[in-house]
Design a protein around this motif. Structure first.
Motif, mmCIF file in Angstrom:
data_model
loop_
_atom_site.group_PDB
_atom_site.id
_atom_site.type_symbol
_atom_site.label_atom_id
_atom_site.label_comp_id
_atom_site.label_asym_id
_atom_site.label_seq_id
_atom_site.Cartn_x
_atom_site.Cartn_y
_atom_site.Cartn_z
ATOM 1 N N GLY A 46 12.090 -33.726 13.315
ATOM 2 C CA GLY A 46 10.519 -33.538 12.162
ATOM 3 C C GLY A 46 11.004 -32.652 11.536
ATOM 4 O O GLY A 46 11.581 -32.217 10.894
ATOM 5 N N LYS A 47 9.612 -32.814 10.132
ATOM 6 C CA LYS A 47 9.660 -32.254 8.635
ATOM 7 C C LYS A 47 10.311 -30.853 8.754
ATOM 8 O O LYS A 47 10.638 -29.796 7.964
ATOM 9 N N ASP A 48 10.453 -30.294 9.837
ATOM 10 C CA ASP A 48 10.146 -28.820 9.406
ATOM 11 C C ASP A 48 10.990 -28.520 9.584
ATOM 12 O O ASP A 48 12.212 -27.646 9.085
ATOM 13 N N SER A 49 12.089 -28.137 10.964
ATOM 14 C CA SER A 49 12.798 -28.905 10.884
ATOM 15 C C SER A 49 14.073 -29.185 10.182
ATOM 16 O O SER A 49 15.416 -28.917 9.951
ATOM 17 N N PHE A 50 13.587 -30.258 9.391
ATOM 18 C CA PHE A 50 14.718 -31.008 8.480
ATOM 19 C C PHE A 50 15.036 -29.949 7.730
ATOM 20 O O PHE A 50 16.409 -29.468 6.634
ATOM 21 N N THR A 51 13.912 -29.394 6.903
ATOM 22 C CA THR A 51 13.199 -28.974 6.219
ATOM 23 C C THR A 51 14.137 -27.285 6.218
ATOM 24 O O THR A 51 15.186 -27.441 5.512
ATOM 25 N N LEU A 52 14.546 -27.010 6.750
ATOM 26 C CA LEU A 52 14.823 -25.253 7.742
ATOM 27 C C LEU A 52 16.145 -25.379 7.485
ATOM 28 O O LEU A 52 17.270 -24.533 6.644
ATOM 29 N N LEU A 53 16.833 -27.007 8.003
ATOM 30 C CA LEU A 53 17.929 -26.635 7.597
ATOM 31 C C LEU A 53 18.845 -26.657 6.694
ATOM 32 O O LEU A 53 19.721 -26.728 5.951
ATOM 33 N N ARG A 88 20.128 -21.395 26.760
ATOM 34 C CA ARG A 88 21.643 -21.508 27.316
ATOM 35 C C ARG A 88 22.626 -21.677 26.644
ATOM 36 O O ARG A 88 24.039 -21.505 26.428
ATOM 37 N N THR A 89 22.574 -22.565 25.625
ATOM 38 C CA THR A 89 22.383 -23.743 24.623
ATOM 39 C C THR A 89 23.368 -22.199 23.677
ATOM 40 O O THR A 89 24.609 -22.644 23.235
ATOM 41 N N ALA A 90 22.434 -21.471 23.161
ATOM 42 C CA ALA A 90 23.075 -20.411 22.116
ATOM 43 C C ALA A 90 24.018 -19.722 22.793
ATOM 44 O O ALA A 90 25.129 -19.548 22.073
ATOM 45 N N LYS A 91 24.125 -19.001 24.398
ATOM 46 C CA LYS A 91 25.016 -18.660 24.739
ATOM 47 C C LYS A 91 26.143 -19.576 25.103
ATOM 48 O O LYS A 91 26.948 -18.719 24.714
ATOM 49 N N GLU A 92 26.565 -20.793 25.155
ATOM 50 C CA GLU A 92 27.371 -21.237 25.085
ATOM 51 C C GLU A 92 27.847 -21.662 23.465
ATOM 52 O O GLU A 92 29.763 -21.314 23.360
ATOM 53 N N LEU A 93 27.143 -21.290 22.463
ATOM 54 C CA LEU A 93 27.784 -21.609 21.123
ATOM 55 C C LEU A 93 28.073 -20.513 20.764
ATOM 56 O O LEU A 93 29.104 -20.421 19.511
ATOM 57 N N GLY A 94 27.739 -19.134 21.467
ATOM 58 C CA GLY A 94 28.003 -18.134 20.910
ATOM 59 C C GLY A 94 27.338 -18.086 19.951
ATOM 60 O O GLY A 94 27.848 -16.892 18.691
ATOM 61 N N ALA A 95 25.916 -18.417 19.739
ATOM 62 C CA ALA A 95 24.850 -18.414 18.501
ATOM 63 C C ALA A 95 24.388 -17.078 18.873
ATOM 64 O O ALA A 95 24.305 -16.140 19.711
ATOM 65 N N THR A 96 24.330 -15.954 17.696
ATOM 66 C CA THR A 96 23.997 -15.505 17.759
ATOM 67 C C THR A 96 22.364 -15.133 16.895
ATOM 68 O O THR A 96 21.461 -14.014 17.267
ATOM 69 N N LYS A 97 21.465 -16.229 16.629
ATOM 70 C CA LYS A 97 20.329 -16.605 16.225
ATOM 71 C C LYS A 97 20.254 -17.590 16.564
ATOM 72 O O LYS A 97 21.385 -18.302 16.551
ATOM 73 N N ILE A 98 18.395 -18.206 16.640
ATOM 74 C CA ILE A 98 18.433 -18.687 16.536
ATOM 75 C C ILE A 98 17.450 -19.224 15.945
ATOM 76 O O ILE A 98 16.021 -18.573 15.721
ATOM 77 N N ALA A 99 17.016 -20.389 14.764
ATOM 78 C CA ALA A 99 16.612 -20.649 13.592
ATOM 79 C C ALA A 99 14.951 -21.801 14.328
ATOM 80 O O ALA A 99 16.206 -22.983 14.644
ATOM 81 N N LEU A 100 14.035 -21.580 14.200
ATOM 82 C CA LEU A 100 13.046 -22.618 14.198
ATOM 83 C C LEU A 100 12.837 -22.871 13.383
ATOM 84 O O LEU A 100 12.523 -22.010 12.092
#
Length: 311
Positions: A60-67, A146-158
């Protein structure tokens, strides 16, 4: 089924490669959004040096813009952090699963596609015509954590923006009996994931304009997009009507979320009303008969320099 792809590194200034094709008005809008995101990151300490930020992309428009904005800001941020774009393919009928991988590779961002048939689960559990959002969001949340843990992500951006936060405030007030919204930053119930919303200061109408200019390959949500009777859509309509008829009102509501005065509400768990006496001093004192302050005016984006979040 999952796969991870580390795309070749490219500068965020290449998004798009020929930025000169945009008008000055669009470039001012881009700078305005970058400034707002930078402010939110700085105000709430969203991103620190060494962070791995998993940016959830729905199509969607929001997540594309965030990235796009995070990639641009990373080029000149005072800290070093890694970005991984993540998409959950929920196996909705007709979902064009080739679009997002192609987009991610075109901009050179590392990404992970996770495929889980949550669509079938939701359609099986929720009767036809009923709102699917609650179950769908719970399923997505578990997979994302679960995916964040697998990637070792310290932050999840929505990709939730200012208007999403205000809509949630009114939904909770009207139907939940609570003054509660979406926080810009939170810790998951298990204490293992930190969720951030860098678009917290960005207006949806600005994001819509930006997304149109960027010509993102928008993917509609067939699971919930047709639920026109959802209460959130009624709230959105109400707020957009207010924004048209009363300029500045939405900005004022957003500002109010940052200026809470517990002594002038009615929650005794936040303020000790029982022990208030003639000698008690409270924040802002007795202003019950004062004239309310005028709504905060939205600043002119063209007059705002590009900001990077405060360290």
């Amino acid at each position: 089924m999952e796969h991870v792809v580390a795309s070749p590194a490219r500068s965020a200034t290449d998004l798009p490669e020929k930025e000169s094709r945009f008008s000055n008005t669009f470039l001012r809008l881009k700078k305005h959004l970058e400034r707002k995101v930078g402010e939110a990151i700085g105000d709430y300490g969203m991103i620190a040096d060494g962070d791995v930020v998993m940016v959830c992309i729905s199509g969607g428009k929001d997540s594309f813009t965030l990235l796009s904005i995070l990639l641009a800001l990373r080029e000149r941020a005072p800290v070093d952090f890694r970005i991984v774009a993540m998409n959950l393919d929920q196996k909705q009928p007709g979902f064009p699963d080739e679009i997002l991988p192609a987009y991610f590779e075109s901009i050179g961002v590392e990404y992970k596609i996770v495929t889980e048939n949550t669509y079938a689960i939701v359609k099986d559990k929720i009767p036809e015509g009923k709102t699917t959002c609650s179950l769908c969001s719970r399923l997505r949340r578990g997979i994302i954590y679960r995916t964040a843990k697998e990637l070792g992500a310290t932050k999840i951006a929505l990709g939730h923006h200012r208007d999403d936060m205000i809509e949630t405030l009114f939904l909770n007030m009207f139907f939940g009996g609570k003054i509660k919204s979406m926080p810009p930053k939170l810790v998951s119930d298990d204490g293992e994931n930190v969720v951030i919303r860098p678009l917290a200061y960005c207006a949806e109408k600005d994001i819509e304009r930006f997304a149109r200019g960027m010509e993102y390959p928008i993917i509609p949500c067939n699971l919930c997009g047709s639920q026109e009777n959802a209460q959130r859509k009624h709230i959105k309509t109400m707020l957009r009507d207010w924004d048209t008829r009363f300029p500045g009102r939405i900005v004022s509501i957003a500002t109010a979320l940052k200026n809470v005065v517990p002594s002038h509400l009615a929650d005794s768990s936040l303020f000790d009303f029982r022990n208030v006496s003639s000698g008690t001093k409270v924040d802002q004192g007795d202003i019950v008969f004062d004239t309310p302050e005028l709504p905060v005016e939205q600043p002119d984006a063209s007059a705002i320099p590009i900001g990077i979040w405060r360290s």
